[in-house]
Design a protein around this motif. Structure first.
Motif, PDB file in Angstrom:
ATOM      1  N   LYS A 416       0.815  -1.216   0.000  1.00 39.17           N
ATOM      2  CA  LYS A 416       0.000   0.000   0.000  1.00 39.17           C
ATOM      3  C   LYS A 416       0.850   1.268   0.000  1.00 39.17           C
ATOM      4  O   LYS A 416       0.339   2.355  -0.275  1.00 39.17           O
ATOM      5  N   ALA A 417       2.129   1.143   0.311  1.00 34.19           N
ATOM      6  CA  ALA A 417       3.019   2.308   0.300  1.00 34.19           C
ATOM      7  C   ALA A 417       3.531   2.635  -1.095  1.00 34.19           C
ATOM      8  O   ALA A 417       4.097   3.712  -1.313  1.00 34.19           O
ATOM      9  N   LYS A 418       3.324   1.741  -2.034  1.00 32.80           N
ATOM     10  CA  LYS A 418       3.819   1.954  -3.393  1.00 32.80           C
ATOM     11  C   LYS A 418       3.234   3.241  -3.980  1.00 32.80           C
ATOM     12  O   LYS A 418       2.050   3.518  -3.862  1.00 32.80           O
ATOM     13  N   GLY A 419       4.099   4.055  -4.587  1.00 32.64           N
ATOM     14  CA  GLY A 419       3.675   5.327  -5.157  1.00 32.64           C
ATOM     15  C   GLY A 419       3.664   6.465  -4.158  1.00 32.64           C
ATOM     16  O   GLY A 419       3.307   7.592  -4.518  1.00 32.64           O
ATOM     17  N   ARG A 420       4.085   6.206  -2.907  1.00 32.90           N
ATOM     18  CA  ARG A 420       4.056   7.241  -1.882  1.00 32.90           C
ATOM     19  C   ARG A 420       5.454   7.471  -1.335  1.00 32.90           C
ATOM     20  O   ARG A 420       6.399   6.731  -1.640  1.00 32.90           O
ATOM     21  N   GLU A 421       5.603   8.500  -0.516  1.00 34.26           N
ATOM     22  CA  GLU A 421       6.888   8.776   0.128  1.00 34.26           C
ATOM     23  C   GLU A 421       6.664   9.553   1.412  1.00 34.26           C
ATOM     24  O   GLU A 421       5.654  10.230   1.582  1.00 34.26           O
ATOM     25  N   TRP A 422       7.623   9.428   2.331  1.00 34.35           N
ATOM     26  CA  TRP A 422       7.607  10.136   3.610  1.00 34.35           C
ATOM     27  C   TRP A 422       9.025  10.634   3.902  1.00 34.35           C
ATOM     28  O   TRP A 422      10.000  10.121   3.345  1.00 34.35           O
ATOM     29  N   PRO A 423       9.161  11.629   4.786  1.00 36.71           N
ATOM     30  CA  PRO A 423      10.519  12.070   5.124  1.00 36.71           C
ATOM     31  C   PRO A 423      11.343  10.988   5.824  1.00 36.71           C
ATOM     32  O   PRO A 423      12.484  10.723   5.458  1.00 36.71           O
ATOM     33  N   ARG A 424      10.764  10.336   6.869  1.00 36.16           N
ATOM     34  CA  ARG A 424      11.506   9.360   7.670  1.00 36.16           C
ATOM     35  C   ARG A 424      10.719   8.048   7.726  1.00 36.16           C
ATOM     36  O   ARG A 424       9.564   8.029   8.160  1.00 36.16           O
ATOM     37  N   VAL A 425      11.371   6.982   7.310  1.00 36.94           N
ATOM     38  CA  VAL A 425      10.698   5.685   7.186  1.00 36.94           C
ATOM     39  C   VAL A 425      11.463   4.619   7.966  1.00 36.94           C
ATOM     40  O   VAL A 425      12.694   4.558   7.907  1.00 36.94           O
ATOM     41  N   LYS A 426      10.709   3.777   8.674  1.00 46.32           N
ATOM     42  CA  LYS A 426      11.289   2.620   9.358  1.00 46.32           C
ATOM     43  C   LYS A 426      10.705   1.342   8.776  1.00 46.32           C
ATOM     44  O   LYS A 426       9.505   1.252   8.541  1.00 46.32           O
ATOM     45  N   ILE A 427      11.565   0.359   8.536  1.00 50.33           N
ATOM     46  CA  ILE A 427      11.133  -0.933   8.014  1.00 50.33           C
ATOM     47  C   ILE A 427      10.823  -1.849   9.195  1.00 50.33           C
ATOM     48  O   ILE A 427      11.648  -2.014  10.101  1.00 50.33           O
ATOM     49  N   ALA A 428       9.638  -2.432   9.199  1.00 50.63           N
ATOM     50  CA  ALA A 428       9.201  -3.272  10.318  1.00 50.63           C
ATOM     51  C   ALA A 428       9.962  -4.597  10.331  1.00 50.63           C
ATOM     52  O   ALA A 428      10.578  -5.016   9.348  1.00 50.63           O
ATOM     53  N   ASP A 429       9.858  -5.280  11.473  1.00 48.16           N
ATOM     54  CA  ASP A 429      10.651  -6.487  11.662  1.00 48.16           C
ATOM     55  C   ASP A 429      10.002  -7.741  11.079  1.00 48.16           C
ATOM     56  O   ASP A 429      10.520  -8.849  11.277  1.00 48.16           O
ATOM     57  N   ASP A 430       8.875  -7.605  10.361  1.00 46.78           N
ATOM     58  CA  ASP A 430       8.302  -8.812   9.754  1.00 46.78           C
ATOM     59  C   ASP A 430       8.837  -9.064   8.347  1.00 46.78           C
ATOM     60  O   ASP A 430       8.368  -9.969   7.653  1.00 46.78           O
ATOM     61  N   PHE A 431       9.842  -8.283   7.919  1.00 46.87           N
ATOM     62  CA  PHE A 431      10.589  -8.609   6.707  1.00 46.87           C
ATOM     63  C   PHE A 431      11.706  -9.579   7.104  1.00 46.87           C
ATOM     64  O   PHE A 431      12.838  -9.179   7.358  1.00 46.87           O
ATOM     65  N   THR A 432      11.382 -10.829   7.190  1.00 46.53           N
ATOM     66  CA  THR A 432      12.332 -11.801   7.721  1.00 46.53           C
ATOM     67  C   THR A 432      13.230 -12.355   6.618  1.00 46.53           C
ATOM     68  O   THR A 432      12.823 -12.446   5.450  1.00 46.53           O
ATOM     69  N   PRO A 433      14.467 -12.775   6.960  1.00 48.36           N
ATOM     70  CA  PRO A 433      15.373 -13.333   5.955  1.00 48.36           C
ATOM     71  C   PRO A 433      14.910 -14.719   5.521  1.00 48.36           C
ATOM     72  O   PRO A 433      14.136 -15.379   6.221  1.00 48.36           O
ATOM     73  N   PRO A 434      15.404 -15.184   4.372  1.00 41.03           N
ATOM     74  CA  PRO A 434      15.064 -16.553   3.943  1.00 41.03           C
ATOM     75  C   PRO A 434      15.656 -17.578   4.900  1.00 41.03           C
ATOM     76  O   PRO A 434      16.643 -17.304   5.605  1.00 41.03           O
ATOM     77  N   LYS A 435      15.063 -18.748   4.934  1.00 42.27           N
ATOM     78  CA  LYS A 435      15.552 -19.800   5.820  1.00 42.27           C
ATOM     79  C   LYS A 435      16.930 -20.273   5.379  1.00 42.27           C
ATOM     80  O   LYS A 435      17.276 -20.239   4.195  1.00 42.27           O
ATOM     81  N   ASP A 436      17.718 -20.716   6.366  1.00 40.44           N
ATOM     82  CA  ASP A 436      19.030 -21.265   6.054  1.00 40.44           C
ATOM     83  C   ASP A 436      18.892 -22.591   5.306  1.00 40.44           C
ATOM     84  O   ASP A 436      17.923 -23.340   5.496  1.00 40.44           O
ATOM     85  N   THR A 437      19.875 -22.870   4.452  1.00 38.55           N
ATOM     86  CA  THR A 437      19.936 -24.168   3.779  1.00 38.55           C
ATOM     87  C   THR A 437      20.562 -25.185   4.722  1.00 38.55           C
ATOM     88  O   THR A 437      20.966 -24.861   5.848  1.00 38.55           O
ATOM     89  N   GLU A 438      20.657 -26.415   4.273  1.00 35.51           N
ATOM     90  CA  GLU A 438      21.300 -27.459   5.081  1.00 35.51           C
ATOM     91  C   GLU A 438      22.811 -27.447   4.913  1.00 35.51           C
ATOM     92  O   GLU A 438      23.520 -28.196   5.588  1.00 35.51           O
ATOM     93  N   GLU A 439      23.327 -26.603   4.021  1.00 41.31           N
ATOM     94  CA  GLU A 439      24.772 -26.495   3.820  1.00 41.31           C
ATOM     95  C   GLU A 439      25.395 -25.585   4.879  1.00 41.31           C
ATOM     96  O   GLU A 439      24.714 -24.752   5.481  1.00 41.31           O
ATOM     97  N   HIS A 440      26.709 -25.725   5.074  1.00 45.84           N
ATOM     98  CA  HIS A 440      27.454 -24.910   6.033  1.00 45.84           C
ATOM     99  C   HIS A 440      28.696 -24.346   5.357  1.00 45.84           C
ATOM    100  O   HIS A 440      29.274 -24.980   4.466  1.00 45.84           O
ATOM    101  N   ASP A 441      29.098 -23.145   5.793  1.00 48.56           N
ATOM    102  CA  ASP A 441      30.301 -22.546   5.222  1.00 48.56           C
ATOM    103  C   ASP A 441      31.544 -23.064   5.943  1.00 48.56           C
ATOM    104  O   ASP A 441      31.469 -23.971   6.783  1.00 48.56           O
ATOM    105  N   ASP A 442      32.699 -22.483   5.633  1.00 50.04           N
ATOM    106  CA  ASP A 442      33.963 -22.948   6.198  1.00 50.04           C
ATOM    107  C   ASP A 442      34.028 -22.798   7.709  1.00 50.04           C
ATOM    108  O   ASP A 442      34.788 -23.500   8.379  1.00 50.04           O
ATOM    109  N   THR A 443      33.240 -21.881   8.253  1.00 49.44           N
ATOM    110  CA  THR A 443      33.256 -21.674   9.712  1.00 49.44           C
ATOM    111  C   THR A 443      32.194 -22.511  10.418  1.00 49.44           C
ATOM    112  O   THR A 443      32.045 -22.422  11.633  1.00 49.44           O
ATOM    113  N   GLY A 444      31.444 -23.293   9.665  1.00 50.10           N
ATOM    114  CA  GLY A 444      30.423 -24.123  10.266  1.00 50.10           C
ATOM    115  C   GLY A 444      29.061 -23.470  10.378  1.00 50.10           C
ATOM    116  O   GLY A 444      28.120 -24.077  10.894  1.00 50.10           O
ATOM    117  N   ARG A 445      28.949 -22.236   9.905  1.00 40.53           N
ATOM    118  CA  ARG A 445      27.667 -21.537   9.970  1.00 40.53           C
ATOM    119  C   ARG A 445      26.769 -21.974   8.824  1.00 40.53           C
ATOM    120  O   ARG A 445      27.246 -22.199   7.704  1.00 40.53           O
TER     121      ARG A 445
END
Length: 539
Positions: A416-445
């Motif tokens: 609903k914000a599309k096409g609009r603008e405000w001086p100061r905007v905060k992004i809410a915390d329900d923009f969550t990151p994608p889930k992790d895969t089953e793979e791990h990097d070199d540090t084990g993360r």
């Protein structure tokens, strides 16, 4: 104001008679560019607006040689007026319409009984979906999917019951004077489209082309033989596919140009926007205006909080009200109120007719579906909100909201914000990151999962609504995600070519001149800093 090199390139292509697709990034002055084109020719044009408000505003900016209309207004003038006696008829329950069409009993599909009311509602939604397509007949793919009947075979069984009644409803809508189905504006638009209309104009300007539904696309593209076609929009803001919209720009057969210089915000925010544009594989990157010192950092008193979901918006409304703020909700609270009332019906043992919850006989079954069925996970925030606060508290909070002009802070979904603008905007915390895969990097993360391009487009829309300061909030995780640091330099993708000269899109840090040559980044441009918050604006 002197046109930018990109605007001059668009004017050159227009005057050469090229069919033109103009990618206009957030705040890059698309309306100013279109009026520039219109004011430098004596030919007769039509500007097709996304809605009536945009058409009315555009009529004050375009010269008299250009008529500014919506597709619906053109359709009404051609055929819709014949159905005037049926427009604005009193509303009637869907089950009454279904009964008039011959839907008199429930049917069982799988383990669920589909009531007459649900069948009637599905028939009307099927007709509505058909009216948004370029299809000539109603088929089963127009039948909506109901929660609880997610299986392909179950949906096919549902469609076999629905399609014959939907065909009967569409036949009913062909009568100009009277009928059983309530006639609305999308019906005469579809009836007009099926006549293969010819729009009398030398050129057509299609605005918000990335959100065009297929029936309007069909009408627009059919004018190619006698009129010059110019479509403008931002493919990266194509966020309405879920309701039948289609980005008609990227595959358009014509000259492709871009407006990449944003007058809304500065270089820091442009760089942040380009992260998401890269993830979405958008055909454009943005350059910010040096004269606009947009900042990125925490905000304690934002003008707007932008949420991913309606439920997230409701949660923020309740938190802000509890803190004593005057809160407005973009678009009003009708959809949330309807959802809360549906939840209360289920909690009190009554069936609901809300299209999202219609097949659940009780609140407990909805809780189980949301918690354990992968198809229902998006309902889990609603269940959690209702379980935590109760429907009475949610309804009371909605009643305490104030109109946006009186609000200290506006809460909105990103859609609903599309096409609009405000001086100061905060992004809410329900923009969550994608889930992790089953793979791990070199540090084990765990390795983060890929970012869906639709989510990237929605994030791009959200962060480009600000002028002065952005609190990334719920999107801050992008800086830790491996996709959040796109490689440079960027090379523009090559869109389809016609027999016209193809002008390349712009690259970060520069623009193209009227000959298509890469130019240095533009310097400061005059920007109006005194615009009120949340005003619809296009330089």
């Amino acid at each position: 104001m002197k046109p930018t090199d990109e605007q001059a390139a668009a004017a050159d292509a227009f005057h050469a008679g090229n069919h033109l697709a103009l990618q206009a990034g957030a705040g890059t002055g698309k309306t100013t560019t279109l009026t520039l084109l219109a004011r430098t020719t004596k030919r007769r044009g039509r500007y097709l607006a996304y809605n009536r408000a945009i058409a009315q505003d555009a009529s004050t900016r375009f010269p008299p040689t250009v008529q500014c209309k919506t597709a619906h207004s053109l359709a009404y003038a051609a055929v819709g007026h014949r159905y005037a006696p049926r427009l604005n008829a009193p509303r009637r329950p869907a089950w009454q319409t279904g009964q008039a069409l011959g839907i008199t009993k429930a049917v069982r599909i799988g383990e669920r009984e589909i009531s007459q009311r649900t069948l009637s509602n599905a028939v009307l939604r099927t007709v509505a979906h058909f009216c948004h397509t370029a299809d000539e007949t109603i088929t089963r793919h127009h039948v909506p999917r109901l929660r609880g009947l997610d299986d392909k075979d179950l949906h096919a069984q549902l469609a076999s019951h629905i399609v014959p009644f939907a065909e009967k409803a569409w036949a009913d809508l062909q009568h100009p004077d009277d009928g059983n189905v309530r006639f609305d504006h999308d019906h005469y638009l579809k009836i007009w489209a099926l006549t293969q209309p010819k729009i009398d104009a030398d050129f057509l300007l299609l605005d918000e082309a990335q959100d065009t539904n297929r029936v309007v696309e069909q009408i627009f593209l059919a004018q190619r033989g006698h009129a010059q076609l110019v479509m403008v929009g931002d493919s990266a803001q194509a966020i309405y596919q879920w309701r039948g919209a289609k980005d008609v720009m990227t595959g358009f057969d014509g000259t492709h140009l871009a407006l990449s210089q944003s007058f809304r915000f500065g270089p820091h925010l442009a760089a942040e926007a380009n992260r998401w544009l890269a993830i979405a594989e958008a055909p454009i990157r943005l350059t910010g205006t040096q004269a606009v010192p947009t900042e990125l950092g925490p905000l304690t008193r934002p003008d707007a909080v932008l949420c991913r979901t309606n439920v997230g918006a409701m949660a923020h409304v309740m938190d802000l009200l509890a803190a004593g703020h005057r809160v407005g909700l973009a678009g009003g609270g009708d959809s949330l109120r309807t959802l809360a009332l549906a939840a209360r019906d289920l909690q009190e043992g009554r069936r609901t007719h809300h299209p999202e919850l219609v097949l659940f006989p009780s609140w407990g079954e909805l809780q189980d579906y949301a918690a354990h069925d992968p198809a229902g996970r998006d309902l889990l925030p609603l269940v959690d909100l209702v379980d935590a606060h109760g429907t009475d508290a949610i309804l009371a909070a909605l009643a305490r909201m104030v109109p946006e002009p009186e609000a200290e802070v506006t809460v909105s979904t990103a859609h609903k914000a599309k096409g609009r603008e405000w001086p100061r905007v905060k992004i809410a915390d329900d923009f969550t990151p994608p889930k992790d895969t089953e793979e791990h990097d070199d540090t084990g993360r765990p390795v983060p999962g890929p970012i869906d391009d639709g989510e990237a487009r929605l994030a791009y829309v959200a962060i480009t609504r600000t002028r002065q300061r952005l609190d990334l909030g719920g999107l801050s995780w992008i800086h830790e995600h491996p996709d959040g640091n796109p490689p440079m330099p960027w090379t523009a993708p090559q869109p389809p070519r016609d027999d016209c000269t193809h002008a390349p899109a712009t690259r970060p840090g520069g623009t193209t001149d009227s000959r298509g040559a890469l130019q240095p980044a533009l310097g400061a441009h005059a920007v109006d800093h005194a615009l009120p918050a949340a005003r619809h604006r296009d330089r």
